[in-house]
Design a protein around this motif. Sequence first.
Motif, mmCIF file in Angstrom:
data_model
loop_
_atom_site.group_PDB
_atom_site.id
_atom_site.type_symbol
_atom_site.label_atom_id
_atom_site.label_comp_id
_atom_site.label_asym_id
_atom_site.label_seq_id
_atom_site.Cartn_x
_atom_site.Cartn_y
_atom_site.Cartn_z
ATOM 1 N N ARG A 10 -3.436 11.507 5.623
ATOM 2 C CA ARG A 10 -3.110 12.548 4.600
ATOM 3 C C ARG A 10 -4.212 13.784 4.438
ATOM 4 N NH1 ARG A 10 -4.387 13.099 -0.816
ATOM 5 N NH2 ARG A 10 -2.750 14.172 -2.088
ATOM 6 N N GLU A 11 -5.544 13.123 4.117
ATOM 7 C CA GLU A 11 -6.454 13.899 3.915
ATOM 8 C C GLU A 11 -7.091 14.927 5.133
ATOM 9 O OE1 GLU A 11 -7.668 14.429 0.982
ATOM 10 O OE2 GLU A 11 -6.513 13.013 -0.025
ATOM 11 N N ARG A 12 -6.677 14.239 6.119
ATOM 12 C CA ARG A 12 -7.183 15.174 7.408
ATOM 13 C C ARG A 12 -6.163 16.137 7.610
ATOM 14 N NH1 ARG A 12 -5.363 15.533 12.407
ATOM 15 N NH2 ARG A 12 -3.587 14.000 12.060
ATOM 16 N N LEU A 13 -4.870 15.856 7.355
ATOM 17 C CA LEU A 13 -3.718 16.908 7.344
ATOM 18 C C LEU A 13 -3.975 18.182 6.447
ATOM 19 C CD1 LEU A 13 -0.906 14.718 7.973
ATOM 20 C CD2 LEU A 13 -1.978 16.147 9.735
ATOM 21 N N LEU A 14 -4.250 17.596 5.370
ATOM 22 C CA LEU A 14 -4.548 18.659 4.297
ATOM 23 C C LEU A 14 -5.712 19.469 4.328
ATOM 24 C CD1 LEU A 14 -3.607 16.839 1.183
ATOM 25 C CD2 LEU A 14 -2.108 18.594 1.978
ATOM 26 N N ALA A 15 -6.674 18.970 4.777
ATOM 27 C CA ALA A 15 -7.939 19.741 5.466
ATOM 28 C C ALA A 15 -7.688 20.748 6.752
ATOM 29 C CB ALA A 15 -8.941 18.370 5.710
ATOM 30 N N ALA A 16 -6.741 20.423 7.428
ATOM 31 C CA ALA A 16 -6.276 21.205 8.527
ATOM 32 C C ALA A 16 -5.457 22.398 7.841
ATOM 33 C CB ALA A 16 -5.370 20.297 9.515
ATOM 34 N N VAL A 17 -4.624 22.340 7.031
ATOM 35 C CA VAL A 17 -3.940 23.496 6.339
ATOM 36 C C VAL A 17 -4.998 24.293 5.845
ATOM 37 C CG1 VAL A 17 -2.380 24.144 4.566
ATOM 38 C CG2 VAL A 17 -1.967 21.888 5.827
ATOM 39 N N SER A 64 3.105 10.853 9.928
ATOM 40 C CA SER A 64 2.765 10.791 8.477
ATOM 41 C C SER A 64 4.091 10.520 7.646
ATOM 42 C CB SER A 64 2.156 12.223 8.000
ATOM 43 O OG SER A 64 3.124 13.325 8.425
ATOM 44 N N ASP A 65 3.896 9.897 6.424
ATOM 45 C CA ASP A 65 5.177 9.680 5.603
ATOM 46 C C ASP A 65 5.715 10.950 5.046
ATOM 47 O OD1 ASP A 65 4.043 10.153 2.680
ATOM 48 O OD2 ASP A 65 2.312 9.314 3.921
ATOM 49 N N PRO A 66 6.997 10.771 4.636
ATOM 50 C CA PRO A 66 7.284 11.930 3.916
ATOM 51 C C PRO A 66 6.872 12.489 2.982
ATOM 52 C CG PRO A 66 9.114 10.142 4.405
ATOM 53 C CD PRO A 66 7.771 9.667 4.569
ATOM 54 N N LEU A 67 6.193 11.942 1.981
ATOM 55 C CA LEU A 67 5.558 12.412 0.694
ATOM 56 C C LEU A 67 4.081 13.439 1.171
ATOM 57 C CD1 LEU A 67 5.601 9.098 -1.760
ATOM 58 C CD2 LEU A 67 7.278 11.020 -1.484
ATOM 59 N N THR A 68 3.588 12.614 2.209
ATOM 60 C CA THR A 68 2.482 13.561 2.788
ATOM 61 C C THR A 68 3.023 14.711 3.464
ATOM 62 O OG1 THR A 68 1.074 11.722 3.180
ATOM 63 C CG2 THR A 68 0.718 13.475 4.550
ATOM 64 N N GLN A 69 4.187 14.655 4.014
ATOM 65 C CA GLN A 69 4.810 15.792 4.701
ATOM 66 C C GLN A 69 5.114 16.836 3.641
ATOM 67 O OE1 GLN A 69 8.169 14.912 7.311
ATOM 68 N NE2 GLN A 69 7.302 13.046 7.919
ATOM 69 N N VAL A 70 5.810 16.343 2.657
ATOM 70 C CA VAL A 70 5.991 17.446 1.339
ATOM 71 C C VAL A 70 4.549 18.196 1.043
ATOM 72 C CG1 VAL A 70 6.781 17.946 -1.035
ATOM 73 C CG2 VAL A 70 8.018 16.166 0.542
ATOM 74 N N GLU A 71 3.480 17.471 0.929
ATOM 75 C CA GLU A 71 2.274 18.265 0.334
ATOM 76 C C GLU A 71 1.700 19.048 1.462
ATOM 77 O OE1 GLU A 71 -0.089 15.162 -2.381
ATOM 78 O OE2 GLU A 71 0.194 14.427 -0.326
ATOM 79 N N VAL A 72 1.826 18.695 2.802
ATOM 80 C CA VAL A 72 1.391 19.616 3.768
ATOM 81 C C VAL A 72 2.304 20.899 4.021
ATOM 82 C CG1 VAL A 72 0.821 19.740 6.203
ATOM 83 C CG2 VAL A 72 0.481 17.588 5.146
#
Length: 406
Positions: A10-17, A64-72
């Motif tokens: 999760r954190e890595r993906l949000l950092a990528a955004v 990644s789980d659906p909740l993490t997907q929503v955030e990204v």
Amino acid sequence: MSEPRRSPERERLLAAVERVRGVAAAHAEASERLRTLAPPVVDALQSSGLLAMAAPRALGGAESDPLTQVEVFEAMARADASAGWSLMISALLAALAGGTLPDEGARQVFGGPFPTLAGLQMPTGLARRVSGGYVLEGRWAFGSGVRHASWVFTCAIAAPEGGAPPAGPPEMISLAVPREQVVIEDTWDVAGLRGTGSDHYRIERVLVPETRTCPFPGAPQQRGGALYSLPLIALLAAGHVGFALGVGQRALDEIAAAAPRRVKAWPQLALGSHAAFHMDLGRAEAKLAAARAYAFDVLGRMWDRARAGEALSIEDWATIRLVQTYVTDVAAEVTSFAYRAGGGGALYAASPLQRCFRDIHAATQHIAATDDAYEFAGRARLGIAELHPMLAPRPLAGGELARQRG
């Protein structure tokens, strides 16, 4: 439950955004003019790792789980709706193809650098069975991102070998086709989501080996964890929810920033000093936050059941459909408020408010956000709804996968 509720990525993906968002925002107007994502945005997405966020780990994805997907998806759409939409389409097609293609087909599609995918999962083409595969031809709309895709993952009605009419309902299949075998038509001259390059595309008698095909919409799960046990509509739900939330939040960002500077003609006061505007802004914030909480509740319960290996009820399917339409409707309402409050300045092409307004209303036309979701929910409440094939449980491919998930 063998899988964590929230992805360790999760954190890595949000950092990528965060690394991509500046590029996407800086080139948003260029993407609009080009009617497809500007090349620097494509490059940034492809190098970010975000396109692999929902694909199976066995194929290089983050699963990644659906909740993490929503955030990204929310974060990317907040930066630029066209970039958010294009990311959503490619990432979720990678999840769908990665979870269901046979091993040899998955190796071909995912064997090199992680692919960018496009394609419409609606059977508007015809696949004629021949020895070893299918000859595919047809024309499809809404090929979001097709101009920068490496593979097209599309859907067709399968005709039996020799052309004999089927004995029952027609069989439908999904097929993976290299982008160079696809003809793109320059049709994407539209009101909203202009930067997504969602052109029509044609495939003209291309031989697709059976190894790059799978049944539609209920292809057996071939690899990965609980995410790929979800039926088509459920697997895609996080994308549409996250996109809508991101555009709605961007609209509120923009009107909040403009309010102190925008002076209303009557009574010559800044918009930000009007009590009525304060009240409307507060209500809009509450509506969007409530829709977001509703989405996390619905998708969280869906994910918990998938992780536990439990079948979803028809009431669950009703809420999964309902949340996509409802969140999109709320985001459209909130964005319309922000656009209206923006006054004449919001009319100009340089205003992000007009772009948010056009983009979210384009999203309301998507099949995932249609009004019949409300009707389906009402029928489910009365006990008279019937399960649609796109909501039917996805079978496992065999004992080995079942052991992996156990």
